[in-house]
Design a protein around this motif. Structure first.
Motif, mmCIF file in Angstrom:
data_model
loop_
_atom_site.group_PDB
_atom_site.id
_atom_site.type_symbol
_atom_site.label_atom_id
_atom_site.label_comp_id
_atom_site.label_asym_id
_atom_site.label_seq_id
_atom_site.Cartn_x
_atom_site.Cartn_y
_atom_site.Cartn_z
ATOM 1 N N ILE A 254 56.901 19.459 -12.366
ATOM 2 C CA ILE A 254 57.968 19.811 -11.160
ATOM 3 C C ILE A 254 58.680 21.018 -11.677
ATOM 4 C CG2 ILE A 254 60.070 18.784 -9.634
ATOM 5 C CD1 ILE A 254 57.359 17.230 -9.576
ATOM 6 N N ILE A 255 58.619 21.996 -10.576
ATOM 7 C CA ILE A 255 59.414 23.216 -11.145
ATOM 8 C C ILE A 255 60.374 23.400 -9.801
ATOM 9 C CG2 ILE A 255 59.218 25.823 -11.478
ATOM 10 C CD1 ILE A 255 57.496 24.038 -13.502
ATOM 11 N N ALA A 256 61.472 23.346 -9.919
ATOM 12 C CA ALA A 256 62.593 23.504 -9.137
ATOM 13 C C ALA A 256 62.874 25.059 -8.838
ATOM 14 C CB ALA A 256 64.003 22.865 -9.397
ATOM 15 N N PHE A 285 77.477 18.567 -12.449
ATOM 16 C CA PHE A 285 77.682 19.760 -13.181
ATOM 17 C C PHE A 285 76.900 19.710 -14.439
ATOM 18 C CE2 PHE A 285 81.738 21.981 -15.371
ATOM 19 C CZ PHE A 285 81.039 22.993 -15.453
ATOM 20 N N ILE A 286 76.070 20.543 -14.516
ATOM 21 C CA ILE A 286 75.271 20.610 -15.665
ATOM 22 C C ILE A 286 75.582 21.579 -16.744
ATOM 23 C CG2 ILE A 286 72.841 21.044 -16.402
ATOM 24 C CD1 ILE A 286 72.080 19.754 -13.822
ATOM 25 N N THR A 287 75.950 21.367 -17.768
ATOM 26 C CA THR A 287 76.120 22.057 -18.945
ATOM 27 C C THR A 287 75.436 21.713 -20.221
ATOM 28 O OG1 THR A 287 77.971 20.748 -19.657
ATOM 29 C CG2 THR A 287 78.741 22.354 -18.100
ATOM 30 N N PRO A 288 75.354 22.773 -21.236
ATOM 31 C CA PRO A 288 74.656 22.507 -22.626
ATOM 32 C C PRO A 288 75.003 20.882 -23.098
ATOM 33 C CG PRO A 288 75.339 24.638 -22.569
ATOM 34 C CD PRO A 288 75.858 24.047 -21.365
ATOM 35 N N GLY A 289 73.704 20.391 -23.440
ATOM 36 C CA GLY A 289 73.979 18.887 -24.069
ATOM 37 C C GLY A 289 73.479 18.031 -23.001
ATOM 38 N N TYR A 290 73.262 18.464 -21.653
ATOM 39 C CA TYR A 290 72.729 17.531 -20.497
ATOM 40 C C TYR A 290 71.227 17.308 -20.896
ATOM 41 C CZ TYR A 290 71.315 16.251 -15.861
ATOM 42 O OH TYR A 290 70.617 15.450 -14.800
ATOM 43 N N ARG A 291 70.710 16.115 -20.606
ATOM 44 C CA ARG A 291 69.247 15.786 -20.835
ATOM 45 C C ARG A 291 68.883 15.730 -19.263
ATOM 46 N NH1 ARG A 291 65.876 11.506 -20.416
ATOM 47 N NH2 ARG A 291 67.478 9.966 -19.790
ATOM 48 N N PHE A 292 67.799 16.680 -19.203
ATOM 49 C CA PHE A 292 67.137 16.714 -17.806
ATOM 50 C C PHE A 292 66.125 15.679 -17.495
ATOM 51 C CE2 PHE A 292 68.967 20.979 -18.499
ATOM 52 C CZ PHE A 292 69.428 21.502 -17.178
ATOM 53 N N LYS A 293 66.108 15.311 -16.522
ATOM 54 C CA LYS A 293 65.188 13.836 -16.231
ATOM 55 C C LYS A 293 63.897 14.280 -15.189
ATOM 56 C CE LYS A 293 68.876 11.693 -14.937
ATOM 57 N NZ LYS A 293 69.845 12.760 -14.986
ATOM 58 N N ALA A 294 64.435 15.296 -14.169
ATOM 59 C CA ALA A 294 63.544 15.223 -12.982
ATOM 60 C C ALA A 294 62.514 16.436 -13.039
ATOM 61 C CB ALA A 294 64.152 14.896 -11.767
ATOM 62 N N ILE A 295 63.072 17.441 -13.823
ATOM 63 C CA ILE A 295 62.275 18.803 -13.837
ATOM 64 C C ILE A 295 61.686 19.302 -14.803
ATOM 65 C CG2 ILE A 295 63.862 19.336 -11.560
ATOM 66 C CD1 ILE A 295 64.330 21.291 -15.089
ATOM 67 N N ASP A 296 60.603 20.279 -14.843
ATOM 68 C CA ASP A 296 60.015 20.566 -15.987
ATOM 69 C C ASP A 296 60.451 22.204 -16.151
ATOM 70 O OD1 ASP A 296 58.707 18.150 -16.845
ATOM 71 O OD2 ASP A 296 57.838 18.400 -14.748
ATOM 72 N N GLY A 297 60.865 22.628 -15.194
ATOM 73 C CA GLY A 297 61.020 24.234 -15.352
ATOM 74 C C GLY A 297 61.917 24.658 -14.046
#
Length: 347
Positions: A254-256, A285-297
């Motif tokens: 999934i590429i947003a 609000f996404i900052t470093p340390g966030y774990r992405f769940k839905a996207i791959d790029g």
């Protein structure tokens, strides 16, 4: 995290004031998870993805949400007022950021010309106002008469908005009215590019996130923990969510396309990475340390220093990687911001 960690120097000549033509001729910096940087063009996108991958676009449509008017009191006093609509509240009311807000009070009437008027109903905690548009005509028709396309301040401060922006600042996917800023990563797409992607076996889906003017607000806090994001309304239907989950189940990615699509997908994702249907507000609000769940790029344009969007791409790829990518883009003459070039980020 300290906000100044996300600062960088950008020469003013790197800010694009018009898009390239044709749109898919824009440059594209490909950034890999190992930090590798490759210069390409948007038209090369089908060669940079794999058959079975799926691009996700935002089908919101930008409305002419920039208004200039005059506030008149019952004593005959006048003041020039600028309003940028931010978020719809109901059929006749919008939240708006106000220029010269110190001259506006609850109950004041603003005349925007072309027989368009609104009452300033309430001042909110962040300094914005709720505007109630008078009359029976749909607000969209009123805006078509009196409004201008709400170009970002870094463009509007350098040249006036004109008729060309009515088409330039709208994506080919624009369908559902309600945004006051374009999902600019999608501005690069053309029927020619979409045909090449389809031929390569790369699919696409759409969702809706009505981008608000809050996207242009600077982060004034010294630490990210103290910054408050403005909420925006989004929608993903059940069928779209099911198709996206099927893409991943078959091994596709999934590429947003754009941070707006990414933020809505992440807002709609469950802990195990499945995309759920969604309708409502998100202030993620996404900052470093966030774990992405839905996207791959992510495919996205180049963002402002110390902005929430530069923090987002740094969360995806790592701050050092994005600092190096932006330094490379500046050195190589990439065009920045809404009308600028693109980047493809694959962790």
């Amino acid at each position: 995290m300290r906000v100044d960690l996300f600062d960088f120097e950008l020469p003013s000549e790197r800010i694009a004031l018009r898009p390239v033509s044709p749109r898919d001729a824009a440059r594209m910096l490909c950034v890999s998870g190992d930090g590798r940087l490759e210069d390409a063009h948007v038209l090369d996108l089908s060669k940079r993805l794999r058959a079975g991958d799926c691009l996700v676009f935002n089908d919101t449509k930008v409305i002419p949400a920039q208004l200039e008017g005059v506030r008149r009191t019952f004593k005959g006093e006048e003041a020039r007022i600028g309003a940028t609509l931010h978020k719809r509240i109901d059929l006749r009311r919008w939240q708006a950021f106000i220029r010269n807000a110190k001259r506006l009070r609850a109950g004041d009437r603003i005349e925007f010309g072309a027989e368009v008027t609104a009452i300033a109903q309430e001042r909110l905690e962040d300094g914005s106002f709720i505007l109630n548009f008078e009359g029976d005509e749909p607000v969209e028709l009123l805006l078509e008469r009196a409004g201008q396309m709400p170009l970002p301040p870094y463009i509007a401060g350098k040249r006036p908005t004109d008729a060309q922006d009515r088409s330039d600042y709208q994506t080919m996917f624009a369908e559902k009215e309600g945004a006051v800023a374009a999902p600019t990563a999608s501005l690069h797409f053309t029927p020619r590019l979409m045909a090449a992607l389809a031929e390569a076996g790369i699919g696409h889906e759409t969702l809706t996130l009505h981008v608000g003017a809050g996207t242009f607000l600077p982060v004034k806090a010294e630490d990210t923990e103290a910054h408050k994001m403005h909420s925006e309304w989004g929608h993903i239907d059940v069928a779209t969510a099911d198709r996206l989950n099927a893409v991943r189940a078959k091994g596709g990615r999934i590429i947003a396309v754009g941070t707006t699509s990414l933020r809505l997908l992440e807002s709609a994702a469950s802990a195990d990475g499945l995309v759920q249907s969604f309708e409502g507000d998100t202030a993620i609000f996404i900052t470093p340390g966030y774990r992405f769940k839905a996207i791959d790029g992510l495919m996205t344009n180049f963002h402002l220093p110390k902005s929430t969007l530069f923090m987002l791409v740094s969360a995806l790829m790592g701050l050092e990687t994005m600092q190096a990518a932006y330094a490379h883009a500046i050195e190589k003459g990439y065009r920045f911001y809404s009308y600028g070039d693109s980047s493809l980020l694959i962790p």
